[in-house]
Design a protein around this motif. Sequence first.
Motif, PDB file in Angstrom:
ATOM      1  N   GLY A 152       0.814  -1.214   0.000  1.00 20.93           N
ATOM      2  CA  GLY A 152       0.000   0.000   0.000  1.00 20.93           C
ATOM      3  C   GLY A 152       0.842   1.257   0.000  1.00 20.93           C
ATOM      4  N   ALA A 153       1.958   1.250   0.749  1.00 16.66           N
ATOM      5  CA  ALA A 153       2.838   2.421   0.780  1.00 16.66           C
ATOM      6  C   ALA A 153       3.481   2.653  -0.584  1.00 16.66           C
ATOM      7  CB  ALA A 153       3.906   2.235   1.853  1.00 16.66           C
ATOM      8  N   ALA A 154       3.901   1.542  -1.226  1.00 15.78           N
ATOM      9  CA  ALA A 154       4.494   1.663  -2.553  1.00 15.78           C
ATOM     10  C   ALA A 154       3.461   2.167  -3.565  1.00 15.78           C
ATOM     11  CB  ALA A 154       5.063   0.317  -3.004  1.00 15.78           C
ATOM     12  N   ALA A 155       2.221   1.672  -3.440  1.00  9.75           N
ATOM     13  CA  ALA A 155       1.154   2.118  -4.340  1.00  9.75           C
ATOM     14  C   ALA A 155       0.857   3.603  -4.124  1.00  9.75           C
ATOM     15  CB  ALA A 155      -0.104   1.287  -4.117  1.00  9.75           C
ATOM     16  N   ALA A 156       0.871   4.045  -2.861  1.00 10.24           N
ATOM     17  CA  ALA A 156       0.629   5.458  -2.569  1.00 10.24           C
ATOM     18  C   ALA A 156       1.724   6.336  -3.153  1.00 10.24           C
ATOM     19  CB  ALA A 156       0.515   5.664  -1.060  1.00 10.24           C
ATOM     20  N   ALA A 157       2.989   5.884  -3.028  1.00 11.26           N
ATOM     21  CA  ALA A 157       4.106   6.644  -3.602  1.00 11.26           C
ATOM     22  C   ALA A 157       3.987   6.705  -5.126  1.00 11.26           C
ATOM     23  CB  ALA A 157       5.431   6.012  -3.187  1.00 11.26           C
ATOM     24  N   LEU A 158       3.595   5.591  -5.732  1.00  6.36           N
ATOM     25  CA  LEU A 158       3.433   5.553  -7.183  1.00  6.36           C
ATOM     26  C   LEU A 158       2.268   6.440  -7.616  1.00  6.36           C
ATOM     27  CD1 LEU A 158       4.498   4.348  -9.797  1.00  6.36           C
ATOM     28  CD2 LEU A 158       3.008   2.370  -9.427  1.00  6.36           C
ATOM     29  N   SER A 159       1.210   6.463  -6.822  1.00  4.63           N
ATOM     30  CA  SER A 159       0.067   7.321  -7.128  1.00  4.63           C
ATOM     31  C   SER A 159       0.457   8.795  -7.112  1.00  4.63           C
ATOM     32  CB  SER A 159      -1.055   7.056  -6.123  1.00  4.63           C
ATOM     33  OG  SER A 159      -2.137   7.915  -6.332  1.00  4.63           O
ATOM     34  N   ARG A 160       1.302   9.173  -6.156  1.00  2.00           N
ATOM     35  CA  ARG A 160       1.746  10.568  -6.086  1.00  2.00           C
ATOM     36  C   ARG A 160       2.663  10.923  -7.246  1.00  2.00           C
ATOM     37  NH1 ARG A 160       2.183   9.067  -0.578  1.00  2.00           N
ATOM     38  NH2 ARG A 160       4.430   8.682  -0.844  1.00  2.00           N
ATOM     39  N   ALA A 161       3.426   9.962  -7.719  1.00  2.23           N
ATOM     40  CA  ALA A 161       4.380  10.232  -8.792  1.00  2.23           C
ATOM     41  C   ALA A 161       3.765  10.118 -10.182  1.00  2.23           C
ATOM     42  CB  ALA A 161       5.562   9.265  -8.677  1.00  2.23           C
ATOM     43  N   ALA A 162       2.692   9.323 -10.298  1.00  2.00           N
ATOM     44  CA  ALA A 162       2.131   9.019 -11.616  1.00  2.00           C
ATOM     45  C   ALA A 162       1.660  10.271 -12.347  1.00  2.00           C
ATOM     46  CB  ALA A 162       0.972   8.036 -11.470  1.00  2.00           C
ATOM     47  N   VAL A 163       1.823  10.260 -13.655  1.00  2.46           N
ATOM     48  CA  VAL A 163       1.391  11.360 -14.528  1.00  2.46           C
ATOM     49  C   VAL A 163       0.545  10.772 -15.644  1.00  2.46           C
ATOM     50  CG1 VAL A 163       2.138  13.190 -16.092  1.00  2.46           C
ATOM     51  CG2 VAL A 163       3.478  12.694 -14.039  1.00  2.46           C
ATOM     52  N   PRO A 164      -0.660  11.284 -15.885  1.00  5.87           N
ATOM     53  CA  PRO A 164      -1.455  10.795 -17.014  1.00  5.87           C
ATOM     54  C   PRO A 164      -0.705  10.998 -18.327  1.00  5.87           C
ATOM     55  CG  PRO A 164      -2.784  12.162 -15.561  1.00  5.87           C
ATOM     56  CD  PRO A 164      -1.364  12.309 -15.111  1.00  5.87           C
ATOM     57  N   LEU A 165      -0.916  10.109 -19.260  1.00  7.48           N
ATOM     58  CA  LEU A 165      -0.233  10.216 -20.550  1.00  7.48           C
ATOM     59  C   LEU A 165      -0.534  11.555 -21.213  1.00  7.48           C
ATOM     60  CD1 LEU A 165       1.428   9.060 -22.867  1.00  7.48           C
ATOM     61  CD2 LEU A 165      -0.646   7.897 -23.686  1.00  7.48           C
ATOM     62  N   GLN A 166      -1.787  11.985 -21.152  1.00 10.22           N
ATOM     63  CA  GLN A 166      -2.128  13.260 -21.812  1.00 10.22           C
ATOM     64  C   GLN A 166      -1.377  14.421 -21.185  1.00 10.22           C
ATOM     65  OE1 GLN A 166      -6.168  14.036 -23.073  1.00 10.22           O
ATOM     66  NE2 GLN A 166      -6.109  16.106 -22.244  1.00 10.22           N
ATOM     67  N   ALA A 167      -1.261  14.423 -19.851  1.00 13.27           N
ATOM     68  CA  ALA A 167      -0.524  15.500 -19.190  1.00 13.27           C
ATOM     69  C   ALA A 167       0.941  15.491 -19.597  1.00 13.27           C
ATOM     70  CB  ALA A 167      -0.662  15.367 -17.676  1.00 13.27           C
ATOM     71  N   ALA A 168       1.517  14.298 -19.736  1.00 15.54           N
ATOM     72  CA  ALA A 168       2.919  14.200 -20.144  1.00 15.54           C
ATOM     73  C   ALA A 168       3.108  14.706 -21.566  1.00 15.54           C
ATOM     74  CB  ALA A 168       3.385  12.752 -20.022  1.00 15.54           C
ATOM     75  N   VAL A 169       2.184  14.335 -22.456  1.00 16.53           N
ATOM     76  CA  VAL A 169       2.290  14.776 -23.847  1.00 16.53           C
ATOM     77  C   VAL A 169       2.118  16.289 -23.942  1.00 16.53           C
ATOM     78  CG1 VAL A 169       1.174  14.648 -26.113  1.00 16.53           C
ATOM     79  CG2 VAL A 169       1.587  12.564 -24.813  1.00 16.53           C
ATOM     80  N   VAL A 170       1.112  16.804 -23.265  1.00 18.51           N
ATOM     81  CA  VAL A 170       0.885  18.245 -23.305  1.00 18.51           C
ATOM     82  C   VAL A 170       2.080  18.994 -22.724  1.00 18.51           C
ATOM     83  CG1 VAL A 170      -0.512  20.122 -22.338  1.00 18.51           C
ATOM     84  CG2 VAL A 170      -1.618  18.100 -23.295  1.00 18.51           C
ATOM     85  N   GLY A 171       2.591  18.520 -21.573  1.00 21.30           N
ATOM     86  CA  GLY A 171       3.741  19.175 -20.967  1.00 21.30           C
ATOM     87  C   GLY A 171       4.976  19.123 -21.842  1.00 21.30           C
ATOM     88  N   GLY A 172       5.153  18.015 -22.578  1.00 15.50           N
ATOM     89  CA  GLY A 172       6.310  17.901 -23.449  1.00 15.50           C
ATOM     90  C   GLY A 172       6.204  18.725 -24.710  1.00 15.50           C
ATOM     91  N   PHE A 173       4.973  18.904 -25.218  1.00 11.47           N
ATOM     92  CA  PHE A 173       4.790  19.595 -26.491  1.00 11.47           C
ATOM     93  C   PHE A 173       4.527  21.088 -26.331  1.00 11.47           C
ATOM     94  CE2 PHE A 173       3.253  15.807 -29.286  1.00 11.47           C
ATOM     95  CZ  PHE A 173       4.351  15.076 -28.864  1.00 11.47           C
TER      96      PHE A 173
END
Length: 363
Positions: A311-332
């Motif tokens: 659960g702790a690892a999942a919570a850390a991953l949840s905080r770090a995760a970025v939606p694909l659309q947000a990553a694409v928009v941020g990169g472009f």
Amino acid sequence: MSEARAHARAPARGRDEAAGRYPVPAAVWAMEPRRHQVIEASAGTGKTYLLERRVIDLLLRGGAAIEQVLLVTFTEKATAELRRRTRALVREVARSEGAGDGAPWQAHWDIDARARAALEGALVAFDGAAIHTIHGFCHRVLQTTAFDGQRPLRQTQVASETALRDAFTACLRDTLAVRGDTRALLEAWLAAGRRLDDVPRAVGEAMRLGGRLARAYGPERAEEIDRALAELAAAMAGMGGVGLAAALRAGRVHSNTAAAAERRALALCDAAERRARGCGLPLLLGDIDDNAHELADKLAGAATPDVARVGAAAAALSRAAVPLQAAVVGGFLPAVRERLERDKAERGQFDYGDMLELVWRAL
């Protein structure tokens, strides 16, 4: 205009000797003609009525010419109505000869020869009166003060969607599909079954919101995701042969919830394995974002140490995760925005949203 000129040439009929009066609303009379005013009122309570008479007050008590008065409203329909009603009121007051309505001490304008001359002059020049929508006014400023705004003398309005699509296509060809990081994001977008045409729309929406992204994607964020993903896989592997669903059921979690949590955990473990084999992280962002948040929610408050670690690892991953659309928009977005602004400046173009921004910059 011809009617106003004819009226201006008409005999005065003794107006100098007997000035007329025109009643003034108390709210207008209380306003100082040379100071700013704030008017707050609900719909249908007479704001336009007040504004029309404020214009007359500026012409008579304020000594302004009609060309010095700016009237700004929100819609084209409201602008046309305001223009029509204000012109009609100027004509009515200019031709007023009576003593007006109400008691002798009521607030009023004295319509003497000087006042009539000012109002009739306003009628003659009324076609040049500055009565606009907000964007219409900004358009006029950009066209008439091009040098002050560091704009070309020839300027054209362009649809924002057209200009953005052209800038995106140029960037796609020159940099986005060539540079390694943005190329990887583009491949991930297409691999997820997304349409290329959706990218400029998403970038445009981010620009309209000020270009601020809640979750920015970059090298540091990618390292954080990798660490959390590896930790979750290690936590799942360290459960000593007991599956996550069985451990949850033993802790009296409903079997459906336990099974759903295990499916999401295994999907993330699969992503971690693919990442370890060299799969590009952008290709995994969708799976990570879809599963990490749900898994973290389901494991919150886990009872056993093994489940708590997952659960702790999942919570850390949840905080770090970025939606694909947000990553694409941020990169472009940076490259597309820079290209868009450069192209519009070179071509003398501005879109609907630029009008406010360009006038603000010039001021």
